[in-house]
Write an enzyme that holds these catalytic residues in place. Sequence first.
Site, PDB file in Angstrom:
ATOM      1  N   HIS A 196       0.841  -1.198   0.000  1.00 20.13           N
ATOM      2  CA  HIS A 196       0.000   0.000   0.000  1.00 20.13           C
ATOM      3  C   HIS A 196       0.876   1.248   0.000  1.00 20.13           C
ATOM      4  CE1 HIS A 196      -2.934   3.018   1.257  1.00 20.13           C
ATOM      5  NE2 HIS A 196      -2.148   3.308   2.289  1.00 20.13           N
ATOM      6  N   ASP A 235       6.140  21.625 -26.780  1.00 20.33           N
ATOM      7  CA  ASP A 235       6.129  20.259 -26.231  1.00 20.33           C
ATOM      8  C   ASP A 235       7.199  20.203 -25.153  1.00 20.33           C
ATOM      9  OD1 ASP A 235       6.045  17.441 -25.771  1.00 20.33           O
ATOM     10  OD2 ASP A 235       5.305  17.147 -27.803  1.00 20.33           O
ATOM     11  N   TRP A 289       7.194   0.087   3.763  1.00 18.40           N
ATOM     12  CA  TRP A 289       7.614   0.834   2.563  1.00 18.40           C
ATOM     13  C   TRP A 289       9.000   1.432   2.754  1.00 18.40           C
ATOM     14  CZ3 TRP A 289       8.753   6.028   1.327  1.00 18.40           C
ATOM     15  CH2 TRP A 289       8.627   6.941   2.382  1.00 18.40           C
ATOM     16  N   SER A 297      12.628   5.953 -14.248  1.00 15.70           N
ATOM     17  CA  SER A 297      11.548   6.717 -14.858  1.00 15.70           C
ATOM     18  C   SER A 297      11.459   8.115 -14.246  1.00 15.70           C
ATOM     19  CB  SER A 297      10.231   5.960 -14.674  1.00 15.70           C
ATOM     20  OG  SER A 297       9.144   6.829 -14.811  1.00 15.70           O
ATOM     21  N   SER A 298      11.525   8.203 -12.913  1.00 12.66           N
ATOM     22  CA  SER A 298      11.421   9.524 -12.269  1.00 12.66           C
ATOM     23  C   SER A 298      12.574  10.423 -12.671  1.00 12.66           C
ATOM     24  CB  SER A 298      11.455   9.403 -10.750  1.00 12.66           C
ATOM     25  OG  SER A 298      10.524   8.498 -10.303  1.00 12.66           O
ATOM     26  N   HIS A 342      13.406  11.827   3.289  1.00  8.87           N
ATOM     27  CA  HIS A 342      12.805  13.098   3.652  1.00  8.87           C
ATOM     28  C   HIS A 342      12.610  14.015   2.454  1.00  8.87           C
ATOM     29  CE1 HIS A 342      10.984  16.084   6.026  1.00  8.87           C
ATOM     30  NE2 HIS A 342      11.694  16.936   5.314  1.00  8.87           N
ATOM     31  N   GLU A 390      12.085  13.088  -0.386  1.00  8.08           N
ATOM     32  CA  GLU A 390      10.988  12.433  -1.111  1.00  8.08           C
ATOM     33  C   GLU A 390       9.627  12.938  -0.635  1.00  8.08           C
ATOM     34  OE1 GLU A 390      10.535  10.475  -3.604  1.00  8.08           O
ATOM     35  OE2 GLU A 390       8.478   9.799  -3.235  1.00  8.08           O
ATOM     36  N   TYR A 430       8.910  15.797   0.361  1.00 11.79           N
ATOM     37  CA  TYR A 430       8.703  17.118  -0.241  1.00 11.79           C
ATOM     38  C   TYR A 430       8.491  17.024  -1.733  1.00 11.79           C
ATOM     39  CZ  TYR A 430       8.899  19.239   4.150  1.00 11.79           C
ATOM     40  OH  TYR A 430       8.557  19.577   5.420  1.00 11.79           O
ATOM     41  N   SER A 434      -1.451  27.160  -5.308  1.00 11.08           N
ATOM     42  CA  SER A 434      -1.048  28.541  -5.552  1.00 11.08           C
ATOM     43  C   SER A 434      -1.585  29.055  -6.880  1.00 11.08           C
ATOM     44  CB  SER A 434       0.477  28.674  -5.545  1.00 11.08           C
ATOM     45  OG  SER A 434       0.991  28.226  -4.316  1.00 11.08           O
ATOM     46  N   HIS A 451      15.396  13.009  11.675  1.00 11.37           N
ATOM     47  CA  HIS A 451      14.235  13.095  12.570  1.00 11.37           C
ATOM     48  C   HIS A 451      13.380  11.829  12.467  1.00 11.37           C
ATOM     49  CE1 HIS A 451      12.041  15.526   9.205  1.00 11.37           C
ATOM     50  NE2 HIS A 451      11.799  14.255   9.049  1.00 11.37           N
ATOM     51  N   HIS A 452      13.666  11.003  11.475  1.00  7.58           N
ATOM     52  CA  HIS A 452      12.997   9.704  11.422  1.00  7.58           C
ATOM     53  C   HIS A 452      13.724   8.668  12.267  1.00  7.58           C
ATOM     54  CE1 HIS A 452      10.314  10.942   8.147  1.00  7.58           C
ATOM     55  NE2 HIS A 452      11.346  11.653   7.726  1.00  7.58           N
ATOM     56  N   THR A 508       7.312  26.898   5.666  1.00  5.59           N
ATOM     57  CA  THR A 508       5.981  26.308   5.466  1.00  5.59           C
ATOM     58  C   THR A 508       4.911  27.275   5.978  1.00  5.59           C
ATOM     59  OG1 THR A 508       7.039  24.181   5.893  1.00  5.59           O
ATOM     60  CG2 THR A 508       4.656  24.193   5.768  1.00  5.59           C
ATOM     61  N   LYS A 521       4.162  30.015   3.566  1.00  5.83           N
ATOM     62  CA  LYS A 521       3.267  29.610   2.483  1.00  5.83           C
ATOM     63  C   LYS A 521       1.821  29.655   2.929  1.00  5.83           C
ATOM     64  CE  LYS A 521       5.945  27.075  -0.654  1.00  5.83           C
ATOM     65  NZ  LYS A 521       5.168  27.499  -1.788  1.00  5.83           N
ATOM     66  N   ARG A 550       2.179   1.084  15.115  1.00  9.18           N
ATOM     67  CA  ARG A 550       1.795   0.978  13.708  1.00  9.18           C
ATOM     68  C   ARG A 550       2.191  -0.391  13.172  1.00  9.18           C
ATOM     69  NH1 ARG A 550       6.226   4.780  10.543  1.00  9.18           N
ATOM     70  NH2 ARG A 550       5.132   3.990   8.718  1.00  9.18           N
TER      71      ARG A 550
HETATM   72  C1  HEM Z   1       6.157  21.059   9.259  1.00 11.31           C
HETATM   73  C2  HEM Z   1       6.558  20.093   8.529  1.00 11.31           C
HETATM   74  C3  HEM Z   1       6.883  18.685   8.998  1.00 11.31           C
HETATM   75  C4  HEM Z   1       7.523  18.240  10.115  1.00 11.31           C
HETATM   76  C5  HEM Z   1       8.076  19.091  11.240  1.00 11.31           C
HETATM   77  C6  HEM Z   1       7.570  16.787  10.039  1.00 11.31           C
HETATM   78  C7  HEM Z   1       8.161  15.967  10.989  1.00 11.31           C
HETATM   79  C8  HEM Z   1       8.150  14.583  10.929  1.00 11.31           C
HETATM   80  C9  HEM Z   1       8.810  13.709  11.877  1.00 11.31           C
HETATM   81  C10 HEM Z   1       9.631  14.178  13.077  1.00 11.31           C
HETATM   82  C11 HEM Z   1       8.574  12.430  11.499  1.00 11.31           C
HETATM   83  C12 HEM Z   1       9.101  11.152  12.155  1.00 11.31           C
HETATM   84  C13 HEM Z   1       8.143  10.577  13.119  1.00 11.31           C
HETATM   85  C14 HEM Z   1       8.575   9.220  13.609  1.00 11.31           C
HETATM   86  O1  HEM Z   1       8.793   8.302  12.796  1.00 11.31           O
HETATM   87  O2  HEM Z   1       8.666   9.078  14.840  1.00 11.31           O
HETATM   88  C15 HEM Z   1       7.757  12.481  10.321  1.00 11.31           C
HETATM   89  C16 HEM Z   1       7.309  11.365   9.639  1.00 11.31           C
HETATM   90  C17 HEM Z   1       6.758  11.437   8.377  1.00 11.31           C
HETATM   91  N1  HEM Z   1       6.435  12.565   7.668  1.00 11.31           N
HETATM   92 FE1  HEM Z   1       6.611  14.464   8.336  1.00 11.31          FE
HETATM   93  N2  HEM Z   1       6.951  16.374   8.898  1.00 11.31           N
HETATM   94  C18 HEM Z   1       6.527  17.507   8.234  1.00 11.31           C
HETATM   95  C19 HEM Z   1       5.898  17.546   7.022  1.00 11.31           C
HETATM   96  C20 HEM Z   1       5.666  16.456   6.228  1.00 11.31           C
HETATM   97  C21 HEM Z   1       5.204  16.508   4.868  1.00 11.31           C
HETATM   98  C22 HEM Z   1       4.878  17.777   4.096  1.00 11.31           C
HETATM   99  C23 HEM Z   1       5.122  15.234   4.432  1.00 11.31           C
HETATM  100  C24 HEM Z   1       4.695  14.676   3.098  1.00 11.31           C
HETATM  101  C25 HEM Z   1       3.983  15.222   2.224  1.00 11.31           C
HETATM  102  C26 HEM Z   1       5.520  14.380   5.519  1.00 11.31           C
HETATM  103  C27 HEM Z   1       5.552  13.003   5.435  1.00 11.31           C
HETATM  104  C28 HEM Z   1       5.978  12.184   6.438  1.00 11.31           C
HETATM  105  C29 HEM Z   1       5.993  10.748   6.334  1.00 11.31           C
HETATM  106  C30 HEM Z   1       5.568   9.925   5.116  1.00 11.31           C
HETATM  107  C31 HEM Z   1       6.465  10.273   7.559  1.00 11.31           C
HETATM  108  C32 HEM Z   1       6.558   8.833   8.033  1.00 11.31           C
HETATM  109  C33 HEM Z   1       7.570   8.004   7.401  1.00 11.31           C
HETATM  110  C34 HEM Z   1       7.516   6.590   7.943  1.00 11.31           C
HETATM  111  O3  HEM Z   1       8.094   6.338   8.997  1.00 11.31           O
HETATM  112  O4  HEM Z   1       6.871   5.746   7.309  1.00 11.31           O
HETATM  113  N3  HEM Z   1       5.840  15.155   6.592  1.00 11.31           N
HETATM  114  N4  HEM Z   1       7.518  13.811   9.984  1.00 11.31           N
HETATM  115 CU   LIG Z   2      10.978  13.686   7.304  1.00 12.53          CU
END
Ligand code: HEM
Ligand SMILES: [Cu+2]
Lengths: 202, 534
Positions: B84, B113, B149, B177-178, B261, B263, B265, B276, B310-311, B336, B339, B458
């Site tokens: 998923h 084009d 994933w 591709s990307s 990370h 990714e 964005y 916008s 931070h992950h 952010t 914006k 999770r």
């Molecule tokens: C203010 C902006 C953001 C902050 C401060 C932030 C912070 C964080 C932090 C600290 C984690 C890790 C949490 C953990 O695993 O314990 C996390 C996970 C995640 N964030 Fe954000 N994030 C922000 C914006 C975004 C945006 C814009 C996206 C995507 C469009 C995003 C997608 C994700 C994803 C996919 C994960 C989980 C990844 C995984 O472990 O599977 N975040 N974020």
């Molecule tokens: Cu991140």
Amino acid sequence: MAINNLPAKLTIATIGMFGFGFALVPLYDVFCDITGINGKGFERAPGTSNQSGAIEASISETQRAINVQFIASPQSGFSGNFYPASTTLPASLNRSVSTAYFARNASDKMIHLQAIPSISPSEASSYVTKMECFCFNQQSLSPGQTREMGLTFKISEDLPEHISTITFSYSLYPIESMSNEETHVRIDSTDQTGGLSNEPST
Amino acid sequence: MNETTSISTKEVDTPTTEHHAHPTGISRWLYTTNHKDIGSLYLIFSFVMLFIGGGMAFMIRAELFQPGLQFIEPEFFNQMTTMHGLIMVFGVVMPAFVGLANWMVPLMIGAPDMALPRMNNWSFWIMPFAFSILLSTLFMEGGGPNFGWTFYAPLSTTYAPPSTTFFIFGVHLMGLSSIMGAINIITTILNMRAPGMTLMKMPMFVWTWLITAFLLIAVMPVLAGAVTMMLMDIHFGTSFFNAAGGGDPVLFQHIFWFFGHPEVYIMILPAFGVVSQIIPAFARKPLFGYKSMVYATASIAILSFIVWAHHMFTVGLPAVAELFFMYSTMLIAIPTGVKVFNWVSTMFRGSMTFEAPMLFSVAFVVLFTIGGLSGLMLSIAPADFQYHDTYFVVAHFHYVLVPGAIFGIMAAVYYWMPKWSGFMYNEPLAKLHFWLSFIGLNLTFFPMHFLGLAGMPRRIPDYALQFADFNMITSVGAFLFGTTQLLFLYIVIQCARGKGEPAPQRPWEGAEGLEWSIPSPAPLHTFDTPPKVD
Ligand code: HEM
Ligand SMILES: [Cu+2]
């Protein structure tokens, strides 16, 4: 003009970043080395042998006693026992301390083992010098064999004041019939810092 | 800026003016190098994958509807969560945005084009192969990928199912591709703008895509490197990530998140661009703070390279590293916030109407902000020790991705669909689609915050009884959200088949930009003579 080969430039950038991904591997090692984090910062004293030393700790009176703890974690796939000769030892600074770990092969096959060390707190790791460690080499045990594996180390007098306990932890992994040349253990290769210690073997 | 741009286009080609003979039927689509055809292919592909990935989410939520194991085996459950995630990220969000870029970037900058049309054909047609390979792993001995994933080693190496080799090959293909898509987009934007269209006159959607494409070139190769190392560990006896051979599993996480990370964005910046475009059109006011928007986007992109750990707050980083990554992550909240402020200011005192694209965009601003705030909570390192690997993280990233990236895509589809098909979509149904989606997604993802704070981990197929009620609400919400997308499919098909009012050249009163200077539907060839932008 430059603008015409923009796709070429971008392709080069792509290849460069692919290389950068691999460069992260040695960079990561160098970084751990410099900063002493990840428990990898200790060095192996030059010209030391791997022979088993005395089990007993040779301690003289100390200005400052450090409590050293020993942990053994056998990893899955290893059938047998793995334990330290003593779980705690007092150690004085700048004196070498010798002790041992024991491993027993409970299976009916020849096994090869590799121990991976870690020191906590990680801050202490750059003040520990190992003169001898069974983790420098692979250990091979025939069926039923018990081996005593030596460990000799010294803690530098520069050890920060607030550290009074240091824990040595060893995870013991069974490895499948890799030959000695094939298994480059990172601790083994701190002298060639920056070299990729795990390139594909031929 | 584009709203002050006056456009003088020479007589535009009518749809009947064909320049070459065009193959019809299947070979038209197989051999096409036309940016509009390829854009449509990407969007259709993404739509198909949305339903496949959605079906997997359906199984996950059915299993979690009640505590206990009822429908699927835990082993299969793991494959579902993994697939998923992979499909939604690489098969839905990314291709949809590439499809939008294909369709709209040339139209918005006045180019005939894309710069590299043949490569464009390749980069699309690789995708179906990549995903067929990925999906086929589910039917292989030992099952498909089951390691999440994020495919952390050694789960994805030492303990991985045999099909992992195919997974790696699939990831290589979609990365290729990307990257080809990104090279194409950068080259198009930098080399093919109409005379007079300076960088600072480009529409925001073009800007955000330019920056996204650079991110792609910087990090997709690193992902390719990571899976290559996995491949070598599995088959060639190396020990990049194998502690027994002197490697380090934590190294995997560093490399993965160095890609991962940026990714996230990559998945949100184009959506920033879409809203916008849309908010000014329906507020009938120019975008507030165009320049600060551009700079904020660029700073987000640059900062995204220094926050990856931070992950990994809980892997045992030294305290200095925890602090560094905590503060740098919090720093991202500033651009952010700029914006969000600009979008709100654009709406402030505008004469707003709420057609479907605007509804999705306003919901984007509100709900994405909720996701940003939970992100801020997660960025507090000591707090993350509690939140990490719980449903709180799941709630966070679904709030930024579903009403963020996915709503951005839906808003874009409603906004530009009249230009693509030449017909208006069914507005009342689209509004219904919006409200059902809005309710469904909040029902699904809001309770996950509570579950996470209460400690539900999770990626588990079963859970303790105290989590039962919220899980049931979440599952009901998920079924609502999922089935609502069938309505979206219906609306899109109706519009594409010409069931609807014929669309005028500029169906939205307040819309600005070159794409509205050509007829609806957009003829196959546009801007053969570049328009003049003053
Ligand atoms: C203010 C902006 C953001 C902050 C401060 C932030 C912070 C964080 C932090 C600290 C984690 C890790 C949490 C953990 O695993 O314990 C996390 C996970 C995640 N964030 Fe954000 N994030 C922000 C914006 C975004 C945006 C814009 C996206 C995507 C469009 C995003 C997608 C994700 C994803 C996919 C994960 C989980 C990844 C995984 O472990 O599977 N975040 N974020
Ligand atoms: Cu991140």
